[in-house]
Design a protein around this motif. Structure first.
Motif, PDB file in Angstrom:
ATOM      1  N   SER A 108      -6.284   2.369  13.498  1.00 36.29           N
ATOM      2  CA  SER A 108      -5.039   3.008  13.057  1.00 36.29           C
ATOM      3  C   SER A 108      -5.336   4.408  12.544  1.00 36.29           C
ATOM      4  O   SER A 108      -6.385   4.662  11.938  1.00 36.29           O
ATOM      5  N   ILE A 109      -4.411   5.328  12.791  1.00 35.40           N
ATOM      6  CA  ILE A 109      -4.571   6.709  12.314  1.00 35.40           C
ATOM      7  C   ILE A 109      -3.197   7.265  11.947  1.00 35.40           C
ATOM      8  O   ILE A 109      -2.182   6.881  12.536  1.00 35.40           O
ATOM      9  N   PHE A 110      -3.174   8.143  10.990  1.00 34.09           N
ATOM     10  CA  PHE A 110      -1.936   8.779  10.536  1.00 34.09           C
ATOM     11  C   PHE A 110      -1.334   9.668  11.628  1.00 34.09           C
ATOM     12  O   PHE A 110      -1.963   9.930  12.645  1.00 34.09           O
ATOM     13  N   GLY A 111      -0.116  10.139  11.396  1.00 30.20           N
ATOM     14  CA  GLY A 111       0.396  11.183  12.270  1.00 30.20           C
ATOM     15  C   GLY A 111       1.808  11.009  12.765  1.00 30.20           C
ATOM     16  O   GLY A 111       2.669  11.845  12.500  1.00 30.20           O
ATOM     17  N   ASN A 112       2.087   9.947  13.497  1.00 28.41           N
ATOM     18  CA  ASN A 112       3.360   9.827  14.195  1.00 28.41           C
ATOM     19  C   ASN A 112       4.521   9.680  13.220  1.00 28.41           C
ATOM     20  O   ASN A 112       4.558   8.762  12.405  1.00 28.41           O
ATOM     21  N   GLY A 113       5.484  10.596  13.311  1.00 27.81           N
ATOM     22  CA  GLY A 113       6.656  10.523  12.458  1.00 27.81           C
ATOM     23  C   GLY A 113       6.346  10.676  10.988  1.00 27.81           C
ATOM     24  O   GLY A 113       7.126  10.253  10.139  1.00 27.81           O
ATOM     25  N   GLY A 114       5.204  11.287  10.664  1.00 23.69           N
ATOM     26  CA  GLY A 114       4.812  11.451   9.273  1.00 23.69           C
ATOM     27  C   GLY A 114       4.262  10.186   8.640  1.00 23.69           C
ATOM     28  O   GLY A 114       4.095  10.109   7.419  1.00 23.69           O
ATOM     29  N   SER A 115       3.949   9.174   9.444  1.00 28.70           N
ATOM     30  CA  SER A 115       3.455   7.908   8.921  1.00 28.70           C
ATOM     31  C   SER A 115       2.031   8.047   8.387  1.00 28.70           C
ATOM     32  O   SER A 115       1.213   8.784   8.940  1.00 28.70           O
ATOM     33  N   THR A 116       1.738   7.312   7.331  1.00 28.48           N
ATOM     34  CA  THR A 116       0.382   7.267   6.799  1.00 28.48           C
ATOM     35  C   THR A 116      -0.446   6.290   7.630  1.00 28.48           C
ATOM     36  O   THR A 116       0.089   5.491   8.401  1.00 28.48           O
ATOM     37  N   THR A 117      -1.770   6.348   7.447  1.00 27.64           N
ATOM     38  CA  THR A 117      -2.643   5.418   8.154  1.00 27.64           C
ATOM     39  C   THR A 117      -2.321   3.984   7.770  1.00 27.64           C
ATOM     40  O   THR A 117      -2.325   3.087   8.615  1.00 27.64           O
ATOM     41  N   ALA A 118      -2.029   3.757   6.489  1.00 27.12           N
ATOM     42  CA  ALA A 118      -1.702   2.404   6.023  1.00 27.12           C
ATOM     43  C   ALA A 118      -0.444   1.882   6.704  1.00 27.12           C
ATOM     44  O   ALA A 118      -0.379   0.710   7.106  1.00 27.12           O
ATOM     45  N   GLU A 119       0.573   2.723   6.859  1.00 26.86           N
ATOM     46  CA  GLU A 119       1.813   2.315   7.517  1.00 26.86           C
ATOM     47  C   GLU A 119       1.577   2.013   8.990  1.00 26.86           C
ATOM     48  O   GLU A 119       2.085   1.020   9.528  1.00 26.86           O
ATOM     49  N   VAL A 120       0.809   2.861   9.656  1.00 26.78           N
ATOM     50  CA  VAL A 120       0.501   2.634  11.064  1.00 26.78           C
ATOM     51  C   VAL A 120      -0.291   1.337  11.227  1.00 26.78           C
ATOM     52  O   VAL A 120      -0.062   0.564  12.170  1.00 26.78           O
ATOM     53  N   HIS A 121      -1.212   1.086  10.292  1.00 26.36           N
ATOM     54  CA  HIS A 121      -2.018  -0.130  10.347  1.00 26.36           C
ATOM     55  C   HIS A 121      -1.128  -1.372  10.276  1.00 26.36           C
ATOM     56  O   HIS A 121      -1.302  -2.319  11.051  1.00 26.36           O
ATOM     57  N   ARG A 122      -0.156  -1.363   9.376  1.00 26.82           N
ATOM     58  CA  ARG A 122       0.770  -2.493   9.258  1.00 26.82           C
ATOM     59  C   ARG A 122       1.623  -2.641  10.517  1.00 26.82           C
ATOM     60  O   ARG A 122       1.878  -3.757  10.992  1.00 26.82           O
TER      61      ARG A 122
END
Length: 362
Positions: A108-122
């Motif tokens: 998982s990595i940050f970036g899309n739509g301003g999402s954090t890495t933690a959000e992308v991971h979930r």
């Protein structure tokens, strides 16, 4: 006129009970009907997946290498973000079924739509199984961009040399998987190129362990991908999203390891290379509603009849005939500010003094 009544069907008591043999035949018929229905549904799903895959991988995809290539996927998937990421992961699952790749894990990595890495991971944890990657290992990526780590090095050396302790521990786990793979690894960066840059620059992996780094970025100077006319077109023209999120990462990779780079430019995602909401819905029912909404929004805001698919075109690297759909070759590229532009972007030149030779596809 008096109606004639067929008492044979009006009085079931008089009907003889079915024999044992008739019961067996009935059960067999029901079973055949059920199996036929199940097979028809499975074949319909397979045809739908094949239709979507054929768009990216050609009619009869054949792997470039006889043995599966070990692959590390890096994704910035959001549940409500760009649908291209979901399609990409689905296509990579099909590549694994074809025997072209062996997915080592998804980072998982940050970036899309301003999402954090933690959000992308979930989000990956929720959606991977629906996209065909339910058995893939999910790894947490770093929170800090390579740009931020570089800035720390410049202001407080040697403190911050490798970022936060948590990031360093995550990168070490990722590096262990890459270093333990059988053969050279292909890193597929479906978001900012942070993971590759941080792994290589920190020495956690050696360049010799990497076959290629696949990513999305790049355009020629002056290219715009919104509608050419009107205010909405000017505001909606696509920026180099992944480059913008971590410009230092891209700059470091193409300066130090240009021979490892395989970049799909934004031009690859438009025109005939777009995908439709129906194609997505038939292959991935879990995101059908999202796909329809996305296509309607693009038609209304930018005049597009389909959905641009950038990240997914990186998959053509693994199939023998896939590049027919793309124009791939060595170009000279570097990160710089285009005159009058707000965000830095990767520009493609044609002279050796304008950058570094990297393989790029349009």
């Amino acid at each position: 006129m008096r109606a004639t009544v067929n008492h044979k069907f009006m009085n079931p008591v008089r009907a003889s009970a079915p024999s044992y043999a008739e019961k067996i035949v009935h059960i067999i018929v029901v079973a055949i009907v059920f199996v036929s229905f199940a097979l028809s549904a499975a074949l319909a799903t397979d045809r739908a997946s094949t239709e979507l895959a054929r768009h990216f991988l050609s009619d009869t995809p054949a792997c470039v290498q006889p043995a599966p290539s070990p692959v590390l996927l890096v994704a910035d998937l959001t549940l409500n973000g760009e649908i291209d990421d979901s399609v990409s992961l689905h296509i990579y699952s099909i590549l694994e079924e074809l025997g072209c790749i062996d997915v080592l894990g998804v980072v998982s990595i940050f970036g899309n739509g301003g999402s954090t890495t933690a959000e992308v991971h979930r989000n990956l944890d929720v959606r991977l199984a629906k996209l065909g990657g339910g058995t893939w290992r999910l790894l947490r990526g770093p929170d800090e961009s390579y740009r931020k780590v570089r800035n720390k090095r410049a202001t407080r050396p040697p403190a911050g040399q490798n970022g936060t302790l948590a990031d360093q521990e995550r990168l070490v786990r990722i590096a262990e998987i890459v270093n333990g793979a059988n053969g050279q690894v292909v890193i597929v960066e479906l978001g900012p190129m942070t993971v590759s840059a941080r792994l290589l620059s920190s020495g956690l992996i050696q360049a010799s362990k990497i076959r290629k780094i696949l990513a999305v970025g790049g355009r020629k100077g002056g290219e715009r991908f919104g509608r050419p006319a009107g205010l909405v077109g000017r505001l909606g023209s696509f920026t180099d999203f992944n480059v913008r999120k971590d410009t230092k990462a891209v700059d470091s990779l193409i300066r130090n390891w240009p021979e490892k780079m395989f970049l799909v430019t934004y031009r690859s995602g438009v025109g005939q290379r777009m995908i439709t909401a129906d194609m997505i819905a038939n292959a991935i029912p879990a995101i059908s509603e999202h796909a329809t909404e996305r296509q309607q929004w693009l038609r209304r805001m930018l005049g597009y009849e389909g959905i641009p698919s950038w990240d997914t075109w990186t998959a053509v690297y693994f199939v023998r005939d896939g590049k027919i759909r793309l124009d791939c070759g060595l170009q000279y590229g570097r990160v710089r500010m285009e005159d009058g532009a707000r965000w830095p972007r990767l520009l493609i030149g044609h002279q050796p003094d304008e950058g570094w030779p990297i393989e790029m596809c349009r």
